[in-house]
Design an enzyme around this catalytic site. Sequence first.
Site, mmCIF file in Angstrom:
data_model
loop_
_atom_site.group_PDB
_atom_site.id
_atom_site.type_symbol
_atom_site.label_atom_id
_atom_site.label_comp_id
_atom_site.label_asym_id
_atom_site.label_seq_id
_atom_site.Cartn_x
_atom_site.Cartn_y
_atom_site.Cartn_z
ATOM 1 C CG HIS A 70 -1.988 -0.987 1.221
ATOM 2 N ND1 HIS A 70 -3.254 -0.763 0.727
ATOM 3 C CD2 HIS A 70 -1.972 -2.266 1.652
ATOM 4 C CE1 HIS A 70 -3.977 -1.855 0.873
ATOM 5 N NE2 HIS A 70 -3.218 -2.789 1.420
ATOM 6 C CE LYS A 125 -6.645 14.032 0.195
ATOM 7 N NZ LYS A 125 -6.529 12.906 -0.713
ATOM 8 N NE ARG A 126 -3.708 10.410 10.020
ATOM 9 C CZ ARG A 126 -3.408 9.525 10.971
ATOM 10 N NH1 ARG A 126 -4.259 8.572 11.280
ATOM 11 N NH2 ARG A 126 -2.292 9.610 11.643
ATOM 12 C CE LYS A 132 -2.570 11.118 3.147
ATOM 13 N NZ LYS A 132 -3.233 10.202 2.196
ATOM 14 C CB THR A 170 -10.217 4.959 -1.031
ATOM 15 O OG1 THR A 170 -9.703 5.326 0.253
ATOM 16 C CG2 THR A 170 -9.527 3.693 -1.504
ATOM 17 C CE LYS A 197 -14.144 6.416 1.083
ATOM 18 N NZ LYS A 197 -13.347 6.681 2.296
#
Length: 837
Positions: free
Chosen positions: A372, A563-564, A569, A671, A675
């Site tokens: 992952h 998100k985290r 990110k 992911t 969504k």
Amino acid sequence: MTASSQIPPAIQIEDDRTGVTIPTLRRALADNLYYVLGKPPDGATLNDYYLALAYTVRDRLMQRWMASTHTHRLPTIKQVIYLSAEYLPGPHLGNNLMNLGLYETVQQAVAESGLDLATLLACEEEPGLGNGGLGRLAACFMDSLATLEIPAIGYGIRYEFGIFDQEIREGWQAEITDKWLQSGNPWEIARPEDAVFVKLGGHTEASTDETGCYQVRWIPHQTVKGIPYDTPIPGYRVNTVNTLRLWKAEAPESFDLSVFNHGDYYGAVDQKVISENLTKVLYPNDEPIQGKQLRLKQQYFFVSCALQDLIRTHLAQGGRLERFHEKFAVQLNDTHPAIAIPELMRLLVDDHHVPWDLAWTITQQTFAYTNHTLLPEALEVWSLDLLGQLLPRHLEIIMEINRRFLEDVRLKFPDNGEKMGQLSLIADQPFRSVRMAYLASVGSHAINGVAALHSQLLQKTVLRGFYDLWPEKFLNITNGVTPRRWMLLSNPRLAQLITRRIGDRWIIHLQDLRDLEPLAEDPEFRAAWRSVKQANKQALAQRILERTGIQVNVESLFDVQVKRIHEYKRQHLNVLHIITLYNRLKQNPSLDLVPRTFIFAGKAAPGYVQAKLIIRLITAVGEVINRDPAVGDRLKVVFLPDYNVTNGQPIYPAADLSEQISTAGKEASGTGNMKFALNGALTIGTLDGANIEIREAVGSENFFHFGHKVEELSQLRSQGYDPRRYCDHSPELNRAIHRLESGFFAQGNRDLFRPLVQSLLNDDPYFLMADYLSYLNCQEQVSQAFLNEATWIRRSILNTARMGEFSSDRSIREYAHQVWQVQSVPINLQPYSQSEA
Ligand code: B1H
């Protein structure tokens, strides 16, 4: 709820005890309150009513659950075993009602008992047994496995404290212990009769037995007891109910007693405390895990419990160990459970006297490994010291696996010492350690990444040597999300609109959403689509007001990044855009700017200083912008605290724009991106992870992409990347950075954001400066596009219509056919009166 609320007649097995009519449901609710919880109706709290309702629903799962468990144990049926250190299933009640087809009936029954279903649903504490995407993926997969009627057990850890709850105090993240079990967990059933014992520490002794057989005995320093707790995982409108089996560590009584007999009562209690610490708390990711012995203990503990459980049930059913891999397909969710490989070898060779070669064949045929992440800091390695102390026998087994493996390598590449060093399961630098990704690769028959780009990079970088050896073992299986939770349950307005137009088969065949495509041209449908989005935005605006006191404009563009929090990110790239817009407004107060509401949510690992500073940056920028009268309601910046499954559910349906802006090559899949697009948000994103496939699916004209590609970044890097250069060339970037440096957002404190600014100007390891201009231009296109409402809605509809392939049902079908070789097994039910005997 959209589809019919009745259980299909074929599975109508309910009798007077488990009936699903309004009178029987009301009666069951009252009975459970009185007889299970011991509460009279007038002395009951809301939580009591929630619990009574949960038991009422659990009762209605029970026949299906027991029938599934019974059928799945049959020796001829192959079962999927998912090993994951994390699960984020979200609250169960609403989901179970939906899957059983009881949502509306129960809503009415509850209302007739003077209660409100939404209020009771809100009482449930979600199990936060994971960090983020990886744990949530495990939960989506469990949902799809059950819905596809694939026999499966998910094994994991019953952490007493899951991921911390987040509060925002004076703009900073504060971590609060997650006491999710405090008010009782009605979904789990403890099975102390299935307890197993797990050894830890000590040493090994080798001997030769009477028959001349070499034998190793492991004499542990400590033994802990694993108690399983089972939670039912029902599929959508099918009889299959799979099991999530989570293990809790306890002290074995016999040990307590022996110490107690020697008079050391408090010593015995200490033992108990030490044992129970094992499953006390979930480790947050994004923190150095090096040397965390307790984490290795957790991993080994649940994996050993799981494998012992499987061997025991297999043998009890008359199965033979040589056929273990024909009964079970075991999936390793990243390397966290990779110690399962030497553990199965140990159980087979030492405990069940299977010869090594046969045991190795069984092991390789049993396991498959999903990677992952490629981030170097997240690749697990365990020092030989630590491993040898805790699992002396496993270290020997790993060394033997490595010896045999390197022997094979030598035969394939004679005279290539370098190759052996590269492929060895043991790293020498910076200290002698086991590379868990290598161990997982050698011990598995299949290795997959979680998005096309990620799988390619995996083969080219982290596992290159193994790909060269065994290309046939490698495959890609792109992640997916369950449309049951992420559409039907969380976006009922949109689900209803869709079902009215194309029927309800899309819920289990998400590709059917294609039938929406022609409707994108229909002005009436577009108007209906828009009103659903507006209603969802209104609902989110209400929550924002309640939870932050910020009033937002529902006509503005809802620009969302949840998100985290992590540097890769790039939430701070989003902030640089916000600051730039603000600067433009300050320079030209009458600027005609497309109004936006920027919504952030996410947790930072407690020890990740830079990530916590990014949260402070977001709240600080919000404090200034939200209060500046010159801005009005043209810009708002919101940080919603405590992002989790529960709080995420109302966010996706309300988004106009989905921010998926990671540095190319860093986000394995993502992911959340799925969504959002499924719920009709347009994406602004880099060519990273599954973004690439989403863009291909929805059409590049319906996706805003920007930024450097992976190869372009490695080129920049090799040319000697100089982030300051971008400041010199972009006055707007320079101004934005200057705002940060000046202390403008920190009440004049020039030190507060210095670490962030310094990182950007000096190394900028995630290339924010290099991508800034491209991001800004792309955001300008977004704003222009949003001005044309009709075409925006059209693109929104096309996003939803073309997201069918991102259902986790599709991912699971690929695992089932390409990795596990398992089939669906429909469950036949018998009325309770007949199965009773
Ligand atoms: C993902 C993790 C992870 N990748 C270490 N790796 C952990 C690593 O506790 N730890 O030490 C916990 C989790 N999580 C995520 O997996 C990826 O970043 C996402 O891109 C991906 O979508 C998700 C599911 O595949």
